[in-house]
Write an enzyme that holds these catalytic residues in place. Structure first.
Site, PDB file in Angstrom:
ATOM      1  N   ASN A  50     -30.491  -2.216  -9.236  1.00 11.15           N
ATOM      2  CA  ASN A  50     -31.314  -1.281  -9.990  1.00 11.15           C
ATOM      3  C   ASN A  50     -30.988  -1.487 -11.468  1.00 11.15           C
ATOM      4  O   ASN A  50     -29.991  -0.981 -11.967  1.00 11.15           O
ATOM      5  CB  ASN A  50     -30.988   0.156  -9.551  1.00 11.15           C
ATOM      6  CG  ASN A  50     -31.757   1.185 -10.359  1.00 11.15           C
ATOM      7  OD1 ASN A  50     -32.652   0.835 -11.116  1.00 11.15           O
ATOM      8  ND2 ASN A  50     -31.400   2.445 -10.199  1.00 11.15           N
ATOM      9  N   LYS A 106     -32.561  -0.414 -13.940  1.00  8.61           N
ATOM     10  CA  LYS A 106     -32.949   0.748 -14.756  1.00  8.61           C
ATOM     11  C   LYS A 106     -33.660   0.260 -16.023  1.00  8.61           C
ATOM     12  O   LYS A 106     -34.412  -0.707 -15.960  1.00  8.61           O
ATOM     13  CB  LYS A 106     -31.708   1.610 -15.068  1.00  8.61           C
ATOM     14  CG  LYS A 106     -30.926   1.971 -13.802  1.00  8.61           C
ATOM     15  CD  LYS A 106     -29.841   2.974 -14.049  1.00  8.61           C
ATOM     16  CE  LYS A 106     -29.114   3.259 -12.734  1.00  8.61           C
ATOM     17  NZ  LYS A 106     -28.100   4.287 -12.858  1.00  8.61           N
ATOM     18  N   HIS A 164     -35.107   8.546  -7.569  1.00  8.43           N
ATOM     19  CA  HIS A 164     -33.769   8.358  -8.148  1.00  8.43           C
ATOM     20  C   HIS A 164     -33.355   9.638  -8.881  1.00  8.43           C
ATOM     21  O   HIS A 164     -34.183  10.309  -9.492  1.00  8.43           O
ATOM     22  CB  HIS A 164     -33.770   7.159  -9.105  1.00  8.43           C
ATOM     23  CG  HIS A 164     -32.388   6.764  -9.512  1.00  8.43           C
ATOM     24  ND1 HIS A 164     -31.695   7.439 -10.493  1.00  8.43           N
ATOM     25  CD2 HIS A 164     -31.555   5.809  -9.032  1.00  8.43           C
ATOM     26  CE1 HIS A 164     -30.497   6.894 -10.608  1.00  8.43           C
ATOM     27  NE2 HIS A 164     -30.382   5.906  -9.735  1.00  8.43           N
ATOM     28  N   GLU A 178     -32.020  10.142 -11.595  1.00  6.30           N
ATOM     29  CA  GLU A 178     -32.370  10.200 -13.030  1.00  6.30           C
ATOM     30  C   GLU A 178     -33.814  10.662 -13.203  1.00  6.30           C
ATOM     31  O   GLU A 178     -34.132  11.376 -14.150  1.00  6.30           O
ATOM     32  CB  GLU A 178     -32.117   8.827 -13.677  1.00  6.30           C
ATOM     33  CG  GLU A 178     -30.618   8.577 -13.826  1.00  6.30           C
ATOM     34  CD  GLU A 178     -30.185   7.125 -13.722  1.00  6.30           C
ATOM     35  OE1 GLU A 178     -31.042   6.225 -13.768  1.00  6.30           O
ATOM     36  OE2 GLU A 178     -28.967   6.894 -13.560  1.00  6.30           O
ATOM     37  N   GLU A 227     -26.626   8.662  -3.006  1.00  6.20           N
ATOM     38  CA  GLU A 227     -26.015   8.466  -4.316  1.00  6.20           C
ATOM     39  C   GLU A 227     -25.508   9.812  -4.850  1.00  6.20           C
ATOM     40  O   GLU A 227     -26.286  10.575  -5.445  1.00  6.20           O
ATOM     41  CB  GLU A 227     -27.036   7.899  -5.308  1.00  6.20           C
ATOM     42  CG  GLU A 227     -27.604   6.553  -4.904  1.00  6.20           C
ATOM     43  CD  GLU A 227     -28.122   5.783  -6.113  1.00  6.20           C
ATOM     44  OE1 GLU A 227     -27.638   4.678  -6.345  1.00  6.20           O
ATOM     45  OE2 GLU A 227     -28.989   6.302  -6.835  1.00  6.20           O
ATOM     46  N   GLY A 253     -22.673   5.627 -12.407  1.00  8.44           N
ATOM     47  CA  GLY A 253     -22.371   5.160 -13.759  1.00  8.44           C
ATOM     48  C   GLY A 253     -21.008   5.574 -14.282  1.00  8.44           C
ATOM     49  O   GLY A 253     -20.757   5.491 -15.484  1.00  8.44           O
ATOM     50  N   SER A 267     -21.497   3.681  -8.601  1.00 12.18           N
ATOM     51  CA  SER A 267     -20.370   2.839  -9.012  1.00 12.18           C
ATOM     52  C   SER A 267     -19.919   1.868  -7.923  1.00 12.18           C
ATOM     53  O   SER A 267     -18.728   1.542  -7.827  1.00 12.18           O
ATOM     54  CB  SER A 267     -19.199   3.702  -9.506  1.00 12.18           C
ATOM     55  OG  SER A 267     -19.613   4.462 -10.631  1.00 12.18           O
TER      56      SER A 267
HETATM   57  P1  PGA Z   1     -24.273   2.805 -10.779  1.00 13.41           P
HETATM   58  O1  PGA Z   1     -25.798   3.232 -10.588  1.00 13.41           O
HETATM   59  O2  PGA Z   1     -24.017   1.649  -9.870  1.00 13.41           O
HETATM   60  O3  PGA Z   1     -24.182   2.423 -12.230  1.00 13.41           O
HETATM   61  O4  PGA Z   1     -23.436   3.990 -10.449  1.00 13.41           O
HETATM   62  C1  PGA Z   1     -26.348   3.343  -9.297  1.00 13.41           C
HETATM   63  C2  PGA Z   1     -27.712   3.949  -9.366  1.00 13.41           C
HETATM   64  O5  PGA Z   1     -27.955   4.814 -10.213  1.00 13.41           O
HETATM   65  O6  PGA Z   1     -28.589   3.575  -8.575  1.00 13.41           O
END
Ligand code: PGA
Length: 257
Positions: A10, A12, A97, A99, A169, A175, A216
């Protein structure tokens, strides 16, 4: 669960066209050294989809988008319909997602409609669910995730050619560089798996669904997650931005399966 593990990048809003193309090319080359039989999906921004498709076609890497509309055509400024994604070779789409739920106020109902719309066009949705830090502190994580999964699946049945992926998640692990404990993730995956069992025939759960972990995930922690019964792949953000690191993640998953 789908038998093969999935590793999904992803990206983003990090790579424009140039970097998406370069990263996709690196992954295609990197994969030639790894006899990985699982699924590898890259999800660039929409403006890079066509260019990335020319890089990944004829390779084992599949193309995914980061969002999709629940509508099919008409006056929906800024939206992209599933058939439009299909036109440029998209096979997977991330839906809901955290976000988007947070910054764009996506609701469970929108997630459900987007999931349905993607499936109708033959695009495999990767539906994201997960609790916030506050919800976890209140001990509400199971309840929150159960509700998200149940609502996402409302009215959905899967034909033999359709699959659905869920990505658990925990928002508070995204992140941060700090993934959650594998046993705890597995517990949440088992909760999701039970809903899938309640919703779909056994055969469909076995062959057309799978549950990924995201938050992460990287080349170091993925093997530990894969030891757990209900974890069958990863949605990778930060560790997918540098293509070499993403190839290392795929290698780690390959070696652990
Ligand atoms: P991350 O993001 O691996 O940076 O934690 C995962 C995601 O948001 O899909």
């Amino acid at each position: 669960m789908l038998q093969k593990p999935f590793v999904v990048a992803n990206w983003k809003m990090n790579h424009g066209v140039k970097h998406s193309v370069e990263a996709a090319a690196d992954i295609v080359v990197g994969l030639k050294q790894i006899p990985f039989t699982g699924g590898v999906v890259v999800c660039p921004v929409d403006t890079a989809l066509m260019a990335v498709q020319t890089i990944v076609e004829e390779s084992p890497v599949a193309l995914g988008a980061q969002d999709v509309s629940w509508e099919d055509t008409g006056s929906f400024t800024g939206e992209i319909a599933p058939w439009m994604l299909r036109e440029v070779g998209v096979d997977y789409v991330i839906v809901g997602h955290s976000e988007r739920r947070k910054y764009l106020n996506e609701t469970d109902e929108m997630v459900n409609k987007k999931t349905k719309n993607a499936l109708e066009e033959g695009i495999t949705p990767i539906v994201c669910v997960g609790e916030s830090f506050e919800q976890r502190q209140e001990g509400e994580q199971e309840h929150v995730v159960m509700r998200q999964v149940q609502k996402a699946l409302d009215g959905i049945s899967l034909g033999p050619a359709h699959s659905i992926l869920f990505a658990y998640e925990p928002i508070w692990a995204i992140g941060t560089g700090q993934a959650i404990d594998a046993e705890e993730a597995n517990h949440m995956h088992s909760v999701i798996n039970q809903i899938l069992i309640d919703h779909f025939p056994d055969q469909v759960v076995k062959e057309n669904t799978t549950i990924l972990y995201g938050g992460s995930a990287d080349e170091k922690n993925t093997p530990g997650f894969l030891e757990k019964q209900h974890i069958n792949g990863f949605l990778v953000g930060t560790a997918s931005i540098k293509s070499q690191q993403f190839v290392e993640v795929i290698k780690a998953v390959h070696n652990a399966t």
